[in-house]
Design an enzyme around this catalytic site. Structure first.
Site, PDB file in Angstrom:
ATOM      1  N   LYS A  64      18.782  31.382 -15.611  1.00  0.00           N
ATOM      2  CA  LYS A  64      17.383  30.640 -15.879  1.00  0.00           C
ATOM      3  C   LYS A  64      16.260  32.079 -17.130  1.00  0.00           C
ATOM      4  CE  LYS A  64      15.794  29.144 -11.695  1.00  0.00           C
ATOM      5  NZ  LYS A  64      14.151  29.804 -10.505  1.00  0.00           N
ATOM      6  N   GLY A 101      11.941  27.463  -0.083  1.00  0.00           N
ATOM      7  CA  GLY A 101      12.359  26.517  -0.974  1.00  0.00           C
ATOM      8  C   GLY A 101      13.147  25.959  -0.294  1.00  0.00           C
ATOM      9  N   ARG A 102      14.463  25.803   0.109  1.00  0.00           N
ATOM     10  CA  ARG A 102      15.784  24.929   1.084  1.00  0.00           C
ATOM     11  C   ARG A 102      15.355  24.914   2.251  1.00  0.00           C
ATOM     12  NH1 ARG A 102      17.050  30.093  -0.890  1.00  0.00           N
ATOM     13  NH2 ARG A 102      18.352  31.238   0.561  1.00  0.00           N
ATOM     14  N   HIS A 118      38.924   6.267   0.070  1.00  0.00           N
ATOM     15  CA  HIS A 118      39.514   5.329  -1.358  1.00  0.00           C
ATOM     16  C   HIS A 118      38.984   6.341  -2.672  1.00  0.00           C
ATOM     17  CE1 HIS A 118      39.343   1.478   1.039  1.00  0.00           C
ATOM     18  NE2 HIS A 118      38.303   1.820   1.581  1.00  0.00           N
ATOM     19  N   GLU A 163      23.978  28.405  -1.313  1.00  0.00           N
ATOM     20  CA  GLU A 163      22.302  29.346  -2.255  1.00  0.00           C
ATOM     21  C   GLU A 163      22.118  29.914  -1.337  1.00  0.00           C
ATOM     22  OE1 GLU A 163      18.934  28.153  -4.835  1.00  0.00           O
ATOM     23  OE2 GLU A 163      18.622  27.750  -3.374  1.00  0.00           O
ATOM     24  N   GLU A 177      11.763  23.441 -14.478  1.00  0.00           N
ATOM     25  CA  GLU A 177      12.248  22.022 -15.095  1.00  0.00           C
ATOM     26  C   GLU A 177      11.307  21.631 -14.295  1.00  0.00           C
ATOM     27  OE1 GLU A 177      16.011  24.263 -13.846  1.00  0.00           O
ATOM     28  OE2 GLU A 177      13.381  24.491 -14.056  1.00  0.00           O
ATOM     29  N   LYS A 185       6.399  26.627  -6.450  1.00  0.00           N
ATOM     30  CA  LYS A 185       5.524  27.862  -5.431  1.00  0.00           C
ATOM     31  C   LYS A 185       4.888  28.541  -6.783  1.00  0.00           C
ATOM     32  CE  LYS A 185       7.490  29.625  -1.667  1.00  0.00           C
ATOM     33  NZ  LYS A 185       8.497  30.822  -1.121  1.00  0.00           N
TER      34      LYS A 185
END
Length: 541
Positions: free
Chosen positions: A506, A261-262, A378, A347, A206, A200
Site C-alpha cells: 500500500k 477485519g477478517r 477434474h 493473514e 479500494e 474501518k
C-alpha cells in the site's frame, strides 16, 4: 515453551508408517480418532498419526500458552500487542451482551444498539419502507468493501443461498478494478439503489475509490447532497471522514478497534447476510458461532475440535514440512469458503517473527487453496493423488442437501468419501498391474502402463460432516476455523491479530501512482520504471 519443539516433532514424523496398514491393524481406528462439536463431526482417522504421535501432540498443546492467552483474550487484555488492542470478536455473537465493558466503555450496550439498528434497517428494506430520493422503494443494495469487509459477508451470503428471502437484490463491489463498479451499476437505477460503504478507517484506497465512483454516478443522474445522504450508509470507526464524504451520522454503524477485519462478519459487516437471509436467520448464524465458542472454551483438550485441527496442521507444517493445505467443500454453496479461510489463516499467521519480534525458527501458516467438489477432482486432485508433494486436505460435506435432487447428493457424498479413501490407501504397482491384466492387456502392455496408474497413498485428510448447511452450522463452521487459527498462532508464539505485511505494498503504491500520473519515477528501481513506461506508452497512444 523454552526449547523449540520442532526437532522432536520432525523426528517423530519420520517414524510414521502406512495408513493402509494402520486401518488393517485397527478396525476401531475411525472411532478412536473422531470428535464432534455443535453437531459437526470430525473424522481425523485418515491422518499420519498413531497413539504415540497423537499423545506427543497433546502434550505439546498442554505445555503451550493456549489457555492463558485464551483467558487473557476473553478478559479483554490487549493480546494484539503490536497495535495495543483487545481481541473481542467473540463478544459480537454472544446472546447476552449485558454488562460487557472494556476500558470503561459499555460494549454490551453498543453491541445491542448496533444489532437493533441493523435489524431495523433490514426490516425497512424487506418491507419496502425505505424509499429513495424519488419516493420509490429501494430495490438494490451495493456493498462496497474489501478484505475482511467483503470476503466474510460474500462467503456467508453464498453459503446460505437457500435461505435468501430478501426482495432487495445485493451486489458486491470490492476490487479497485474499475470493471467491478462499472458492471454493477449498468443495470441499476440510482433512485432505487442504496450504497453501503464498509471501511474501518474510511480511507482504504479500494473502498474509497469505489465509493467515490458510486457517488459520482448518483451526481451524474442529478442527485444532490441530500439525495446522496439518503442513499449512502457506512460502517466505520472514522465518523468524521464518513461525514465529510456526505454520509449522515445516523446512517453510520460502528466498527471497533477490538475487531479485526477478517473477524468482523459478526458485526455490522454482516449486514449483507442479514439482508439476504433475514434477521432471525442471522441470529442463528451468531448462535452457531457462539456454540462453537463455548465448545472451544470448555471442551476437554482431547475432545476440542478447533485444537484438534490446529495440532494436525502443526504436525504437517512443522513435522513433515508441508507448505500447503487444501480446503475442499463438497457443496456448491460453500465454494467461497477456501477464499475466506485463505485470508483468515494466511493473514493471521503468515509471520516470520514471534510476538516479541524475534525470528521464528520454522514455518508458520500454510498456503490455503481449494474449490468446491467435485470440480477439483477434474483439475488439481491429480496433484493431490500422484504428486510427490504432500498436501493435507479438509473435506467438508453437508449431510442433508438444500435441494430435492437426492440422488445427486448421494453421488456427491460418494465422491467425497472416495477421494479421502483414495488419498489414504492409494494404488500399488501390483494392484495397477492386476487391473491392466484384467482389462485384457498383455503382460508387456501391463508392465508399461501400470507405473503410470500407481498412486502412493498415505496422503492425509480430515472429513467434516455438517448435518445441513443452515445458518447455525455455517456459523459454527466459521468459528471452528477462527479458533483453529488462534491455537496455531499461540503454538507458534506469534500475534495472529495484526497484518503489517499488507502495509508495504500500500505504501509503495502511492509514489507509483504519482509516477503513472506523470510524476518523477527516477528514484524507483529499473524494473518498476520500465513497467511504468510501458503503461504510459499504451495509455498515451
Amino acid at each position: 515453551m523454552s526449547a523449540s519443539p520442532w526437532p522432536a516433532l520432525k523426528a517423530l514424523a519420520a517414524q510414521q508408517g502406512s495408513l493402509r496398514q494402520a486401518f488393517a491393524a485397527d478396525p476401531a481406528r475411525a472411532n478412536r480418532f473422531r470428535t464432534t462439536a455443535c453437531g459437526i463431526s470430525l473424522d481425523y482417522s485418515k491422518n499420519l498419526i498413531d497413539d504415540s504421535s497423537w499423545q506427543a501432540l497433546q502434550q505439546l498443546a498442554g505445555a503451550s500458552k493456549i489457555q492463558p492467552v485464551l483467558q487473557a483474550m476473553l478478559a479483554g487484555n490487549k493480546v494484539n500487542n503490536t497495535e495495543q488492542r483487545a481481541v473481542w470478536h467473540m463478544m459480537l455473537r454472544k446472546t447476552d451482551v449485558s454488562g460487557l465493558a472494556l476500558d470503561g466503555d459499555d460494549i454490551g450496550a453498543a453491541i445491542a444498539d448496533c444489532r437493533q439498528r441493523m435489524t431495523a434497517l433490514v426490516s425497512r428494506l424487506h418491507q419496502g419502507e425505505y424509499t429513495g430520493y424519488s419516493g420509490k422503494a429501494i430495490t438494490d443494495v451495493i456493498w462496497v468493501g474489501i478484505g475482511g469487509s467483503l470476503l466474510g459477508p460474500q462467503m456467508a451470503v453464498e453459503a446460505l443461498t437457500p435461505y435468501h428471502c430478501s426482495p432487495v437484490k445485493l451486489h458486491f463491489a470490492g476490487n479497485i478494478d474499475g470493471a467491478v463498479v462499472s458492471d454493477v451499476v449498468k443495470q441499476l437505477d440510482p433512485a432505487t439503489t442504496l450504497v453501503f460503504v464498509a471501511s474501518k478507517s474510511f480511507g482504504t484506497e479500494e473502498t474509497k475509490q469505489n465509493a467515490l465512483a458510486l457517488r459520482q454516478w448518483f451526481k451524474d443522474h442529478g442527485a444532490d447532497a441530500d439525495a446522496i445522504a439518503r442513499h449512502f450508509w457506512a460502517t466505520s470507526s472514522n465518523i468524521k471522514a464518513a461525514a465529510e464524504f456526505g454520509i449522515v451520522e445516523q446512517n453510520i454503524l460502528p466498527m471497533w478497534d477490538w475487531v479485526g477485519g477478517r473477524y468482523s462478519l459478526w458485526s455490522a459487516i454482516g449486514l449483507p447476510v442479514a439482508l439476504m437471509i433475514g434477521n432471525d436467520n442471522f441470529a442463528q448464524l451468531l448462535k452457531g458461532a457462539e456454540a462453537m465458542d463455548q465448545h472451544f472454551i470448555h471442551a476437554p483438550q482431547a475432545e476440542n475440535m478447533p485444537l484438534t485441527l490446529a495440532l494436525l496442521g502443526i504436525w504437517y507444517i512443522n513435522g513433515f514440512g508441508c507448505q500447503a493445505q487444501a480446503l475442499l467443500p463438497y457443496s456448491h454453496y460453500l465454494r467461497l469458503l477456501p477464499s475466506y479461510v485463505q485470508q483468515l489463516d494466511m493473514e493471521s499467521n503468515g509471520k516470520s517473527v514471534d510476538i516479541n519480534g524475534q525470528p521464528l525458527t520454522d514455518a508458520t501458516a500454510p498456503v490455503i487453496w481449494g474449490d468446491a467438489g467435485t470440480n477439483g477432482q477434474h483439475a488439481y486432485h491429480q496433484l493431490l493423488h500422484q504428486s510427490a508433494l504432500a498436501v493435507p486436505a479438509d473435506f467438508i460435506l453437508p449431510l442433508t442437501p438444500a435441494h430435492p435432487l437426492t440422488d445427486h447428493h448421494q453421488r456427491l457424498a460418494a465422491h467425497c468419501f472416495a477421494q479421502t479413501q483414495a488419498l489414504m490407501q492409494g494404488k500399488t504397482l501390483q494392484e495397477a498391474t492386476a487391473e491392466c491384466l484384467a482389462a485384457g492387456m498383455t503382460a508387456e502392455q501391463a508392465a508399461a502402463l501400470a507405473p503410470h496408474k500407481v498412486s502412493p497413498g498415505n496422503k492425509p485428510s480430515n472429513t467434516l460432516l455438517l448435518p445441513e448447511l443452515s445458518p447455525y452450522y455455517v456459523g459454527a463452521l466459521i468459528a471452528l476455523y477462527e479458533h483453529k487459527v488462534f491455537c496455531q498462532g499461540v503454538l507458534w508464539g506469534l500475534n495472529s491479530f495484526d497484518q503489517w505485511g499488507v502495509e508495504l505494498g500500500k505504501q509503495l503504491s502511492g509514489p507509483i501512482y504519482q509516477a503513472l500520473a506523470g510524476g518523477d519515477a527516477s528514484l524507483l528501481d529499473s524494473s518498476t520504471q520500465a513497467l511504468i513506461k510501458a503503461f504510459l506508452q499504451q495509455k498515451n497512444q
